[in-house]
Design an enzyme around this catalytic site. Sequence first.
Site, mmCIF file in Angstrom:
data_model
loop_
_atom_site.group_PDB
_atom_site.id
_atom_site.type_symbol
_atom_site.label_atom_id
_atom_site.label_comp_id
_atom_site.label_asym_id
_atom_site.label_seq_id
_atom_site.Cartn_x
_atom_site.Cartn_y
_atom_site.Cartn_z
ATOM 1 N N GLU A 177 -8.485 3.842 -9.268
ATOM 2 C CA GLU A 177 -7.978 2.661 -9.258
ATOM 3 C C GLU A 177 -8.136 2.273 -10.493
ATOM 4 O O GLU A 177 -7.164 1.910 -11.848
ATOM 5 C CB GLU A 177 -9.419 1.387 -9.126
ATOM 6 C CG GLU A 177 -8.987 -0.233 -9.258
ATOM 7 C CD GLU A 177 -10.619 -0.933 -8.689
ATOM 8 O OE1 GLU A 177 -10.227 -1.646 -8.930
ATOM 9 O OE2 GLU A 177 -11.139 -0.239 -7.885
ATOM 10 N N ASP A 207 -2.015 2.751 2.469
ATOM 11 C CA ASP A 207 -1.242 3.515 2.294
ATOM 12 C C ASP A 207 -0.100 1.644 1.734
ATOM 13 O O ASP A 207 -0.411 1.391 2.917
ATOM 14 C CB ASP A 207 -0.359 4.462 2.870
ATOM 15 C CG ASP A 207 0.613 5.122 2.881
ATOM 16 O OD1 ASP A 207 1.194 4.297 1.866
ATOM 17 O OD2 ASP A 207 0.253 6.122 2.424
ATOM 18 N N LYS A 222 8.202 2.162 0.680
ATOM 19 C CA LYS A 222 9.841 1.993 0.664
ATOM 20 C C LYS A 222 10.050 0.970 1.696
ATOM 21 O O LYS A 222 8.974 0.814 2.952
ATOM 22 C CB LYS A 222 10.689 3.077 1.269
ATOM 23 C CG LYS A 222 10.836 4.059 0.383
ATOM 24 C CD LYS A 222 11.577 5.649 0.778
ATOM 25 C CE LYS A 222 11.134 6.673 -0.412
ATOM 26 N NZ LYS A 222 12.149 7.747 0.115
#
Length: 271
Positions: free
Chosen positions: A239, A165, A169
């Site tokens: 992907e 992940d 942010k």
Amino acid sequence: MTASVDRSDDDPTEAPSAIADAAPAGVAHPRAIRTFVTRAGRTTLGQARALADLGPRFVLPYDPDTPDLVAACLRADGAGGPIHSKAVLEIGFGMGGATAHIAALMPDTLFIGCEVHEPGVGALLKLIGEQQLHNIRIVQHDAVQVLAHMIAPDSLDGIHIFFPDPWHKKRHHKRRLIQPPLVHELARRLKPGGYLHCATDWQPYAGQMLQVLGAEPLLANTAPDFAPRPAYRPETKFERRGLRLGHGVWDLVFRRVAAAAPPWPDRRARR
């Protein structure tokens, strides 16, 4: 550790938690920080059947009293089963498509996958049954804790971390899996010459990975910067979709150097 770790088959997964568990003594890292979130996911009938039928054989319990999981697995396989000459840890295998593909290519290597997402565990077990794979074991637990308590130093031939992940942010960057304390612990678990292979589709995270891995004295880059995609790593559905949209994918392959280095040098000595 496992989600946010791998989105290899376009499904939400979960990544490892609390880097603090793996950090050496004296290295500050808030224990509350977790690198994965538990996402809702439905276990299909086929996955549930695979969990019930194959789980007892291929899913191993998290047990801090097993300090060398690799040796235990290799001994067990040698007792009337296939003998594997190498061992690779995968952190966050998602729905297991890449894991099964690579395991089929390397039958002499034992793959130990950590994943907390139950549908993902069921999906990989289903692939194990369909493809008659015998060289995969699964620990359904936070991989950071598995690494800290069950993987002995100098025991692994490789580590795979595919599409963790990226925590886009800025305020969440501290949750990213690839951080110096954990990378040092990963490097310590590799045999000299063993490799750490990471892949990401988020360029800012790729840059951070390159910086963090390059700063670890126990690791050496196998390429000037990013590596070509090794032939054993398949392109995933996630992907391929990203590539169609113009997104890049970056692979990093580092090797454990033979000479040991002090784990945490005293920076004050250099002042």
